[in-house]
Scaffold this motif. Structure first.
Motif, mmCIF file in Angstrom:
data_model
loop_
_atom_site.group_PDB
_atom_site.id
_atom_site.type_symbol
_atom_site.label_atom_id
_atom_site.label_comp_id
_atom_site.label_asym_id
_atom_site.label_seq_id
_atom_site.Cartn_x
_atom_site.Cartn_y
_atom_site.Cartn_z
ATOM 1 N N ILE A 47 -33.980 44.962 16.002
ATOM 2 C CA ILE A 47 -35.377 45.408 16.138
ATOM 3 C C ILE A 47 -35.960 45.721 14.770
ATOM 4 C CG2 ILE A 47 -36.846 47.276 17.013
ATOM 5 C CD1 ILE A 47 -34.891 47.326 19.480
ATOM 6 N N TRP A 48 -35.223 46.461 13.951
ATOM 7 C CA TRP A 48 -35.704 46.792 12.604
ATOM 8 C C TRP A 48 -35.807 45.548 11.726
ATOM 9 C CZ3 TRP A 48 -38.527 50.697 11.818
ATOM 10 C CH2 TRP A 48 -38.318 51.887 12.501
ATOM 11 N N ALA A 49 -34.939 44.580 11.944
ATOM 12 C CA ALA A 49 -35.046 43.315 11.213
ATOM 13 C C ALA A 49 -36.358 42.620 11.577
ATOM 14 C CB ALA A 49 -33.855 42.410 11.533
ATOM 15 N N GLY A 50 -36.736 42.705 12.834
ATOM 16 C CA GLY A 50 -38.028 42.157 13.257
ATOM 17 C C GLY A 50 -39.189 42.854 12.562
ATOM 18 N N VAL A 51 -39.073 44.156 12.392
ATOM 19 C CA VAL A 51 -40.107 44.908 11.662
ATOM 20 C C VAL A 51 -40.159 44.427 10.211
ATOM 21 C CG1 VAL A 51 -40.755 47.196 10.802
ATOM 22 C CG2 VAL A 51 -39.970 46.929 13.171
ATOM 23 N N ALA A 52 -39.000 44.259 9.591
ATOM 24 C CA ALA A 52 -38.952 43.777 8.206
ATOM 25 C C ALA A 52 -39.575 42.398 8.082
ATOM 26 C CB ALA A 52 -37.497 43.742 7.720
ATOM 27 N N THR A 65 -44.209 39.171 6.250
ATOM 28 C CA THR A 65 -45.254 38.204 6.592
ATOM 29 C C THR A 65 -46.631 38.804 6.324
ATOM 30 O OG1 THR A 65 -43.806 37.237 8.265
ATOM 31 C CG2 THR A 65 -46.147 36.742 8.448
ATOM 32 N N LEU A 66 -46.804 40.071 6.680
ATOM 33 C CA LEU A 66 -48.076 40.751 6.404
ATOM 34 C C LEU A 66 -48.363 40.838 4.915
ATOM 35 C CD1 LEU A 66 -48.463 43.816 8.796
ATOM 36 C CD2 LEU A 66 -50.051 41.934 8.459
ATOM 37 N N VAL A 90 -51.787 39.624 0.527
ATOM 38 C CA VAL A 90 -51.985 39.221 -0.877
ATOM 39 C C VAL A 90 -52.803 37.936 -0.937
ATOM 40 C CG1 VAL A 90 -50.817 38.534 -3.016
ATOM 41 C CG2 VAL A 90 -49.903 40.410 -1.654
ATOM 42 N N ARG A 91 -52.561 37.051 -0.002
ATOM 43 C CA ARG A 91 -53.332 35.797 0.041
ATOM 44 C C ARG A 91 -54.808 36.073 0.326
ATOM 45 N NH1 ARG A 91 -52.378 30.555 3.918
ATOM 46 N NH2 ARG A 91 -53.934 29.265 2.902
#
Length: 138
Positions: A83-88, A93-94, A99-100
């Motif tokens: 679950i925390w890997a999904g948050v990372a 991605t955000l 930045v883009r």
């Protein structure tokens, strides 16, 4: 002198192998997805000798790995780590999207091998990964 309990040692080794293999698989998955959300072909540009795409990709991958390391170190179970890997994954991605949006020509500059833009993206990715890892604690 303390004795070594083979059952505990086997359980620890099993946990290590499970988490390590999951971390490698998650890192590969992140890299694959990241390569598909960027509008330029990183590996093609890197094969052409361009440094900027390599810097940007490496920063994102290390930012994810930092957060993933925090998830592994602080999770209470394997599912919790996932679950925390999904948050990372989501945070990295955000970061790219943010930045883009802040720098409209970011992708064109990276594809043109302008290292300043790549270093900025890599630095923000690393900072986000580090902060993300620090926040993944109970």
């Amino acid at each position: 002198m303390p004795t070594i309990d083979l059952a505990e040692l086997a359980a620890a080794a099993n946990g290590f192998v499970l988490h390590f293999l999951a971390a490698v698989a998650l890192s590969v998955l992140f890299g694959f997805c990241y390569l598909h959300i960027t509008p330029y072909a990183e590996f093609k540009l890197i094969r052409e000798g361009k440094t900027a795409p390599a810097l940007a990709f490496t920063g994102a991958l290390l930012g994810f790995a930092l957060a993933l390391a925090g998830a592994i170190a602080n999770s209470v179970s394997f599912i919790d780590m996932l679950i925390w890997a999904g948050v990372a994954f989501f945070v990295q991605t955000l970061v790219f999207v943010g930045v883009r949006l802040a720098f409209a020509d970011l992708c064109e500059r990276i594809a043109a091998d302008e290292t300043g833009s790549a270093i900025l993206l890599a630095g923000i990715s690393l900072a986000a990964g580090l902060l993300n890892a620090a926040c993944m604690s109970y």
